[in-house]
Design a protein around this motif. Structure first.
Motif, short mmCIF file in Angstrom:
data_model
loop_
_atom_site.label_atom_id
_atom_site.label_comp_id
_atom_site.label_asym_id
_atom_site.label_seq_id
_atom_site.Cartn_x
_atom_site.Cartn_y
_atom_site.Cartn_z
N GLU A 215 0.85 -1.20 0.00
CA GLU A 215 0.00 0.00 0.00
C GLU A 215 0.88 1.25 0.00
O GLU A 215 0.94 2.01 0.97
CB GLU A 215 -0.93 -0.03 1.22
CG GLU A 215 -1.88 -1.22 1.19
CD GLU A 215 -2.69 -1.34 2.47
OE1 GLU A 215 -2.11 -1.13 3.56
OE2 GLU A 215 -3.90 -1.62 2.38
N TYR A 216 1.55 1.45 -1.12
CA TYR A 216 2.48 2.58 -1.23
C TYR A 216 1.79 3.92 -1.02
O TYR A 216 2.43 4.91 -0.64
CB TYR A 216 3.14 2.55 -2.62
CG TYR A 216 4.09 3.69 -2.85
CD1 TYR A 216 5.38 3.67 -2.33
CD2 TYR A 216 3.71 4.80 -3.61
CE1 TYR A 216 6.26 4.73 -2.54
CE2 TYR A 216 4.58 5.86 -3.84
CZ TYR A 216 5.85 5.82 -3.29
OH TYR A 216 6.71 6.86 -3.50
N GLU A 217 0.50 3.96 -1.24
CA GLU A 217 -0.23 5.22 -1.07
C GLU A 217 -0.13 5.78 0.35
O GLU A 217 -0.32 6.98 0.56
CB GLU A 217 -1.70 5.06 -1.46
CG GLU A 217 -2.49 4.05 -0.63
CD GLU A 217 -2.39 2.62 -1.15
OE1 GLU A 217 -3.20 1.79 -0.69
OE2 GLU A 217 -1.51 2.33 -1.98
N TYR A 248 4.90 0.51 -10.32
CA TYR A 248 3.78 -0.07 -9.54
C TYR A 248 3.36 0.92 -8.45
O TYR A 248 2.17 1.21 -8.28
CB TYR A 248 4.23 -1.39 -8.91
CG TYR A 248 3.35 -1.87 -7.77
CD1 TYR A 248 2.23 -2.66 -8.02
CD2 TYR A 248 3.64 -1.51 -6.45
CE1 TYR A 248 1.42 -3.08 -6.97
CE2 TYR A 248 2.83 -1.94 -5.40
CZ TYR A 248 1.72 -2.72 -5.66
OH TYR A 248 0.92 -3.13 -4.63
N ASN A 249 4.35 1.44 -7.72
CA ASN A 249 4.05 2.40 -6.65
C ASN A 249 3.38 3.66 -7.19
O ASN A 249 2.45 4.20 -6.58
CB ASN A 249 5.34 2.77 -5.92
CG ASN A 249 5.87 1.64 -5.06
OD1 ASN A 249 5.11 0.78 -4.60
ND2 ASN A 249 7.18 1.62 -4.84
N ARG A 252 -0.36 3.08 -7.95
CA ARG A 252 -1.15 3.05 -6.71
C ARG A 252 -1.33 4.46 -6.16
O ARG A 252 -2.42 4.83 -5.70
CB ARG A 252 -0.50 2.15 -5.67
CG ARG A 252 -0.64 0.67 -5.92
CD ARG A 252 -0.40 -0.13 -4.64
NE ARG A 252 -1.45 0.12 -3.66
CZ ARG A 252 -2.46 -0.71 -3.39
NH1 ARG A 252 -2.58 -1.84 -4.05
NH2 ARG A 252 -3.35 -0.40 -2.47
N TYR A 309 1.36 -7.64 -4.19
CA TYR A 309 1.91 -6.52 -4.97
C TYR A 309 1.49 -6.65 -6.43
O TYR A 309 2.28 -6.91 -7.32
CB TYR A 309 3.43 -6.49 -4.84
CG TYR A 309 3.92 -6.09 -3.46
CD1 TYR A 309 4.30 -4.77 -3.20
CD2 TYR A 309 4.01 -7.02 -2.44
CE1 TYR A 309 4.76 -4.40 -1.94
CE2 TYR A 309 4.45 -6.65 -1.18
CZ TYR A 309 4.82 -5.34 -0.93
OH TYR A 309 5.27 -4.98 0.31
N LEU A 311 -1.40 -4.95 -9.49
CA LEU A 311 -2.34 -3.88 -9.84
C LEU A 311 -3.68 -4.43 -10.32
O LEU A 311 -4.55 -3.67 -10.73
CB LEU A 311 -1.73 -2.99 -10.92
CG LEU A 311 -0.50 -2.18 -10.48
CD1 LEU A 311 0.05 -1.36 -11.64
CD2 LEU A 311 -0.84 -1.26 -9.30
N VAL A 314 -6.77 -2.74 -9.19
CA VAL A 314 -6.36 -1.37 -8.84
C VAL A 314 -6.24 -0.51 -10.09
O VAL A 314 -6.77 0.61 -10.15
CB VAL A 314 -5.01 -1.39 -8.09
CG1 VAL A 314 -4.51 0.04 -7.84
CG2 VAL A 314 -5.15 -2.13 -6.77
#
Length: 380
Positions: A215-217, A248-249, A252, A309, A311, A314
């Motif tokens: 959950e990089y957000e 990827y980060n 997100r 990890y 997407l 997402v």
């Protein structure tokens, strides 16, 4: 989809002359050459390091890069003592880059690796202090710690409050290497760039022992809070960028933080396990072991931890403009994640497939210019 293949075309990684029998060594040699565009390396110094190096000999790799780093640092220190500050600034950046290169194949956690990392940070800090305008060292509060990072202000101001973007970090290594992935081009165009060590990377991993999160957000929110609070940044003109796992980060971040106006990535990552870890190239495996706080030999545990990890579920929520720049050569990295992300994203989107190696060295200036020009167009 646009195909970028102007001029002479690129064929395959094994044609690159240094280590045709070793894709891992070869792609890092390619990277070393490509970073010349941002001042992180010098082509002549890279050639001197690589000439005569034994393919697959990781000690030879370390020693040659470390020796070059020490040599270039001496140049920087001498120039600084004589008040030749431009020479010093440029040499400190190259020394920082070479210390980082010396650790590419090193075992994490060893005293030698830590010593090289600290020299890398020290040289980068001296480069930052001598830059004009000064590249600011920032400490961003998050979950009881501070995440260290850097803010690069624009070299030219087009308004009182400039647009900016956050370059999302990847796994294991520090954020400083982000400077070679577009920030030097962005500041020439009037944008600021923030990059920082989020959990699982750089100083946050090394000193705080904070491991990565799917959950990089969450840490991104802290970065965004900081950036949009700056009096010189327009909070309504902020984007996010990333490369490889950083892509990827970035996706997100763009999905879950509604302050993000656009998202641009160099090399898409849709599923970290499938695209990076299982593909098994470019030291991604030891990088993810460090990111997750796992023994590199504990492959099963790492694979289990990497399953979230992805997407999937997402990317379909991404509605802001998206640019994907992705190389067609697949020795070190697959092209499928670029098409998966393009398919799922719901907002305005564009994929530009680059006739190049995975690192886009063969067309590096084109790629960096395309990314930063696109951000300028979307952060008006």
């Amino acid at each position: 989809m646009t195909y970028i293949a102007r001029g002479p075309t690129y064929t395959r990684l094994s044609d690159f002359p240094w280590f045709p029998d070793n894709p891992s060594f070869n792609i890092w040699a390619v990277r070393a050459h490509s970073m010349n565009n941002s001042g992180v390396t010098d082509v002549g110094e890279v050639v001197r390091v690589l000439t005569g190096m034994k393919s697959g000999d990781t000690e030879d790799w370390h020693n040659r890069w470390r020796n070059m780093a020490d040599s270039v640092r001496e140049i920087a220190e001498k120039a600084e003592s004589e008040n030749h500050l431009v020479t010093a600034r440029k040499a400190y950046l190259r020394a920082a880059g070479y210390y980082r290169f010396s650790t590419i194949f090193a075992k994490r956690g060893q005293a030698r690796t830590l010593a090289m990392y600290e020299k890398h940070i020290d040289c980068f800090g001296k480069f930052a202090a001598l830059s004009d305008p000064v590249i600011e060292r920032v400490q961003i509060p998050y979950d009881g710690i501070t995440m260290a990072g850097w803010y690069m202000p624009p070299k030219k101001k087009t308004s009182a409050k400039n647009p900016a973007y956050i370059y999302a970090t990847g796994q294991g290594a520090g954020c400083e290497f982000a400077i070679q992935t577009s920030p030097t081009e962005a500041v020439e165009r009037g944008m600021g760039v923030l990059f920082a060590d989020t959990p699982g990377a750089g100083s946050t991993l090394t000193y705080h022992k904070r491991y990565g999160t799917p959950e990089y957000e969450k840490p991104f929110k802290a970065l965004m809070d900081y950036l949009t609070s700056r009096p010189d940044v327009d909070p309504d003109r902020v984007g996010v960028a990333g490369s490889d796992f950083g892509a990827y980060n970035a996706v997100r971040a763009a999905v879950f933080d509604k302050r993000v106006k656009c998202c641009g990535v160099i090399t898409a990552c849709y599923d970290a396990l499938e695209d990076l870890y299982d593909y098994g190239q470019e030291q991604h495996r030891p990088g993810f072991a460090a990111f997750l706080g796992e023994d590199p030999d504990n492959v099963d545990a790492i694979r289990v931890k990497l399953k979230p990890y992805t997407l999937k579920g997402v990317a379909e929520k991404l509605t802001v403009p998206l640019l994907i720049l992705h190389a067609e050569e697949t020795v070190n990295y697959p092209i499928e994640p670029a098409y998966r992300l393009l398919h799922d994203a719901k907002g305005p989107k564009e994929l530009r497939v680059i006739n190049s190696d995975h690192n886009t060295m063969a067309r590096r200036m084109e790629v960096l210019s395309m990314l930063t020009d696109w951000f300028m167009d979307h952060l008006k």
